[in-house]
Design an enzyme around this catalytic site. Sequence first.
Site, PDB file in Angstrom:
ATOM      1  N   ASP A   7     -29.652  12.718 -38.745  1.00 12.29           N
ATOM      2  CA  ASP A   7     -30.083  11.343 -38.534  1.00 12.29           C
ATOM      3  C   ASP A   7     -31.056  10.997 -39.651  1.00 12.29           C
ATOM      4  O   ASP A   7     -31.559  11.888 -40.353  1.00 12.29           O
ATOM      5  CB  ASP A   7     -30.765  11.191 -37.163  1.00 12.29           C
ATOM      6  N   SER A   8     -31.350   9.711 -39.804  1.00 10.03           N
ATOM      7  CA  SER A   8     -32.353   9.329 -40.790  1.00 10.03           C
ATOM      8  C   SER A   8     -33.731   9.840 -40.390  1.00 10.03           C
ATOM      9  O   SER A   8     -34.548  10.195 -41.234  1.00 10.03           O
ATOM     10  CB  SER A   8     -32.388   7.812 -40.963  1.00 10.03           C
ATOM     11  N   CYS A  70     -26.482   9.345 -35.210  1.00 13.45           N
ATOM     12  CA  CYS A  70     -26.951   8.065 -35.727  1.00 13.45           C
ATOM     13  C   CYS A  70     -25.771   7.115 -35.729  1.00 13.45           C
ATOM     14  O   CYS A  70     -24.730   7.412 -36.330  1.00 13.45           O
ATOM     15  CB  CYS A  70     -27.507   8.243 -37.143  1.00 13.45           C
ATOM     16  N   HIS A 179     -32.268   5.814 -31.689  1.00 16.55           N
ATOM     17  CA  HIS A 179     -33.717   5.675 -31.534  1.00 16.55           C
ATOM     18  C   HIS A 179     -34.069   4.967 -30.221  1.00 16.55           C
ATOM     19  O   HIS A 179     -35.085   5.269 -29.597  1.00 16.55           O
ATOM     20  CB  HIS A 179     -34.324   4.877 -32.697  1.00 16.55           C
TER      21      HIS A 179
END
Length: 259
Positions: A7-8, A70, A179
């Site tokens: 994921d980022s 993500c 998120h």
Amino acid sequence: MKIALVDSGIGLLPAAAALRRLRPDADLVLSNDPDGMPWGPRTPADIAEHALACARAAAAHRPDALVVACNTASVHGLERLRAELEPGLPVIGTVPAIKPAAATGGPVAIWATPATTGSPYQRALIAEFAGAARVTEVACPGLADAVERGDDTAIAAAVADAAARTPHGTAVIVLGCTHYELVEDVIRAAVAPTAAAGLTFHGSADAVAAQALRRIGDRAAVRGGGGLTVLRSGRPEALPEAAAHYREGRLIGAPVPTA
């Protein structure tokens, strides 16, 4: 057994926590990109490049499966990751849970990043799976960044903005960014005054974790030691302090600040 997640930032925590609940023995490799985040404002090709760099760093640890935890990276990079890594390494993407949400009859609101909202990918999922359910796409600018920082004030402001644009009577909310699953309780409280009774939420973490174990297949019988490796832009580091702000982060071993 070892499973890697990409994921980022800390959006991979919900899926990692789901895996930890299902298989406490699994060794986890968490690979994110603090040097390159946020990914959302980048071009699709650039998002794919950053996701691929994180995946390559994780693949060097020889996991049995890799989860792209993500939504934005799955939209723009999943095909490239699979082309490079499969069949040797199963790659599992993250898809907004539109199908099970629409099966309830709706009305449905899909909360997602501006990069995912209105994308051809998400619109295609709606067209294929929404059926007769009324679906509203709700962009949530700034929410993922606020969650990443563990900034409660910014989280509340971004959630309030998105809640004000969520239609009255919404019965189901799809959390279309990983998120957002970290702040489901905050979102629920914000939309409750105008939502339908019995409002339900659909995230992706549990389904993604189960799919990863299915893809591993027979190798899932091999027990790991429950270890945790964190790679931040390819560097072995600890989880960021913001991870301990969320119960999912604490579950997988984020250190709680002593001060």
